[in-house]
Design a protein around this motif. Structure first.
Motif, short mmCIF file in Angstrom:
data_model
loop_
_atom_site.label_atom_id
_atom_site.label_comp_id
_atom_site.label_asym_id
_atom_site.label_seq_id
_atom_site.Cartn_x
_atom_site.Cartn_y
_atom_site.Cartn_z
N LYS A 109 0.83 -1.21 0.00
CA LYS A 109 0.00 0.00 0.00
C LYS A 109 0.86 1.26 0.00
O LYS A 109 0.58 2.24 -0.70
CB LYS A 109 -0.93 0.00 1.21
CG LYS A 109 -2.16 -0.91 1.05
CD LYS A 109 -3.09 -0.79 2.22
CE LYS A 109 -4.41 -1.49 1.96
NZ LYS A 109 -5.27 -0.80 0.99
N LEU A 110 1.91 1.27 0.82
CA LEU A 110 2.79 2.44 0.89
C LEU A 110 3.52 2.65 -0.43
O LEU A 110 3.76 3.79 -0.85
CB LEU A 110 3.78 2.29 2.05
CG LEU A 110 3.18 2.37 3.45
CD1 LEU A 110 4.24 2.02 4.50
CD2 LEU A 110 2.61 3.75 3.74
N GLN A 111 3.90 1.56 -1.08
CA GLN A 111 4.57 1.66 -2.37
C GLN A 111 3.64 2.29 -3.41
O GLN A 111 4.06 3.11 -4.23
CB GLN A 111 5.02 0.27 -2.83
CG GLN A 111 5.69 0.21 -4.19
CD GLN A 111 7.08 0.83 -4.22
OE1 GLN A 111 7.54 1.41 -3.23
NE2 GLN A 111 7.76 0.72 -5.35
N GLU A 112 2.36 1.95 -3.35
CA GLU A 112 1.39 2.52 -4.29
C GLU A 112 1.21 4.02 -4.08
O GLU A 112 0.90 4.74 -5.03
CB GLU A 112 0.03 1.81 -4.13
CG GLU A 112 0.00 0.40 -4.67
CD GLU A 112 -1.37 -0.24 -4.51
OE1 GLU A 112 -2.24 0.35 -3.82
OE2 GLU A 112 -1.60 -1.33 -5.08
N MET A 113 1.41 4.48 -2.82
CA MET A 113 1.19 5.89 -2.52
C MET A 113 2.49 6.62 -2.21
O MET A 113 2.48 7.69 -1.60
CB MET A 113 0.23 6.01 -1.33
CG MET A 113 0.70 5.30 -0.08
SD MET A 113 -0.56 5.19 1.23
CE MET A 113 -0.78 6.89 1.67
N LYS A 114 3.62 6.08 -2.66
CA LYS A 114 4.91 6.65 -2.28
C LYS A 114 5.10 8.09 -2.77
O LYS A 114 5.85 8.86 -2.17
CB LYS A 114 6.05 5.77 -2.76
CG LYS A 114 6.24 5.69 -4.25
CD LYS A 114 7.47 4.82 -4.58
CE LYS A 114 7.74 4.80 -6.08
NZ LYS A 114 8.96 4.01 -6.39
N GLY A 119 9.15 11.50 2.90
CA GLY A 119 10.21 10.86 3.66
C GLY A 119 10.43 9.43 3.22
O GLY A 119 10.17 9.06 2.07
N ARG A 120 10.90 8.63 4.13
CA ARG A 120 11.36 7.27 3.81
C ARG A 120 10.76 6.27 4.80
O ARG A 120 10.61 6.56 5.98
CB ARG A 120 12.89 7.23 3.88
CG ARG A 120 13.54 5.91 3.63
CD ARG A 120 15.04 6.01 3.82
NE ARG A 120 15.65 6.93 2.86
CZ ARG A 120 16.19 8.10 3.22
NH1 ARG A 120 16.19 8.49 4.49
NH2 ARG A 120 16.72 8.87 2.30
N VAL A 121 10.46 5.06 4.31
CA VAL A 121 9.96 3.99 5.16
C VAL A 121 10.90 2.79 5.07
O VAL A 121 11.23 2.34 3.97
CB VAL A 121 8.53 3.55 4.75
CG1 VAL A 121 8.03 2.44 5.69
CG2 VAL A 121 7.57 4.74 4.79
N LEU A 122 11.34 2.31 6.22
CA LEU A 122 12.18 1.11 6.29
C LEU A 122 11.34 -0.07 6.74
O LEU A 122 10.63 0.00 7.74
CB LEU A 122 13.33 1.33 7.28
CG LEU A 122 14.21 2.56 7.07
CD1 LEU A 122 15.31 2.62 8.12
CD2 LEU A 122 14.81 2.56 5.67
#
Length: 388
Positions: A109-114, A119-122
């Protein structure tokens, strides 16, 4: 395929093929395959089987880390699900299959709304959580997990059968206890059961010793604090008519505060010395520090509370007591601000849900979507807070 259907399929595949800590090679491979299909770059080799995925937003901002543990337990599954473990003596009885699949769903989901993320998500897929005192968090960090990107905050979620699906458990400070291990070898002198005066009966000493252990908590630890001493195994003796010359005890100590832990440790040492003198025996004592207490950072716990309330409603956030169970996430929180929260996973009308680590532990899969949506919301809100 919808994300939730994909996540459910991944969860069931992981559940059928559990791997113990340090052996999660196929689990790690599946995680890497899913990240690759989603176009999410990743690195491997942390604590052998650990994986770090990275999602870059469209603008500069903070860095949020999300963690899921991936290992199973050495338990023979007795649940009735049609996708039960195919590996005898191994089972995902603590929900790590759900944690892993939900973090992947969150990543999708986060990749679709990147493009909307400041910022950045690990994405931290951690092995060996069940193997205290070594664990997987510290080895991952020692292997350079955060060398390139240091998180500003880290979050973790854990399925919780004490709460029904749709509820979240979160506290501002203590969530889980420190989990230390104990071992005592009481060495007496053997002999014939009919002539006890010629020996030093290690079993009799053991009985007195265990009773005295419990007085440490009731008479030495501040009643306003918490501590637990449990002896889990006792091994000794040879035959019904033989005085036992040795008994081995193994157990655990659980605390929240360092003060309570220090008190317990000091009193244990003194008790051992006293018994050696009083009963003329030798007691070999070992105290091994395990995971520390899981202590949330208040401001990030409050963010989780606010995010969950907006998503699920205020009624979804009951007041919860902390648990004395240990959690390797504590080692991340010792280095990085953040919060650990519980995801309700039992059926609404279930009166006595099977607990974690039970051979019949059951996870209601309707919690998968709640877990994904909550983690996405928490991540987005945290990035906005860091941006501000």
């Amino acid at each position: 395929m919808a994300i939730i259907d994909q996540v459910k399929e991944i969860r069931r595949a992981l559940h059928q093929n559990p791997e113990l800590g340090g052996e999660e090679w196929e689990t790690s491979k599946r995680i890497q395959e899913e990240l690759q299909k989603a176009g999410i770059p990743f690195k491997t080799g942390f604590a052998k089987t650990g994986v770090l995925g990275v999602i870059e937003g469209n603008s500069e901002g903070g860095t949020v880390a999300l963690r899921a543990d991936i290992d199973a337990l050495p338990i023979l599954e007795k649940s009735a699900v049609d996708f039960k473990s195919k590996v005898d003596g191994k089972m995902h009885a603590c929900g790590h299959d759900a944690h892993t699949s939900m973090l992947l769903g969150t990543a999708f989901k986060l990749q679709e709304m990147k493009e909307q993320l400041p910022g950045r998500v690990l994405l931290v897929f951690q092995p060996n959580e069940e193997a205290s005192p070594i664990g997987g968090a510290r080895p991952m960090m020692e292997d350079g997990l955060f060398d390139e990107f240091k998180p500003d905050v880290i979050f973790g979620q854990h399925v919780w059968p004490d709460l029904p699906v749709g509820q979240i458990g979160i506290r501002d400070k203590e969530m889980m206890g420190a989990s230390d291990t104990l071992s005592f070898t009481i060495k007496g002198a053997g002999g014939h059961a009919s002539m006890p005066h010629q020996g030093k009966d290690a079993i009799v000493v053991t009985a007195e010793f265990i009773s005295s252990l419990q007085s440490i908590v009731s008479r030495n630890v501040n009643p306003l604090e918490s501590a637990v001493i449990t002896i889990g195994t006792i091994n000794g003796g040879y035959r019904y008519n033989v005085i036992a010359d040795q008994v081995v005890l193994k157990g655990t100590v659980r605390t929240y505060s360092q003060k309570a832990k220090d008190t317990v440790k000091r009193r244990l040492e003194n008790l051992v010395k006293g018994f050696e003198i009083a009963y003329e025996v030798q007691i070999d004592f070992e105290y091994v520090d395990g995971y520390g207490a899981t202590i949330n950072t208040p401001e990030w716990a409050e963010l989780v509370r606010g995010s969950a309330a907006q998503l699920l409603g205020e009624a979804a956030l009951p007041e919860v007591d902390p648990s004395m169970a240990g959690e390797d996430f504590s080692r991340f929180l010792e280095n990085i601000p953040g919060a650990f929260y519980w995801l309700g996973c039992s059926k609404e009308d279930e009166k006595a849900p099977k607990p974690l680590h039970d051979p019949e532990f059951f996870f209601d899969e309707s919690a998968l979507e709640v877990g994904i949506e909550t983690m996405v919301k928490v991540t987005v809100d945290a990035l906005k807070k860091l941006e501000g």
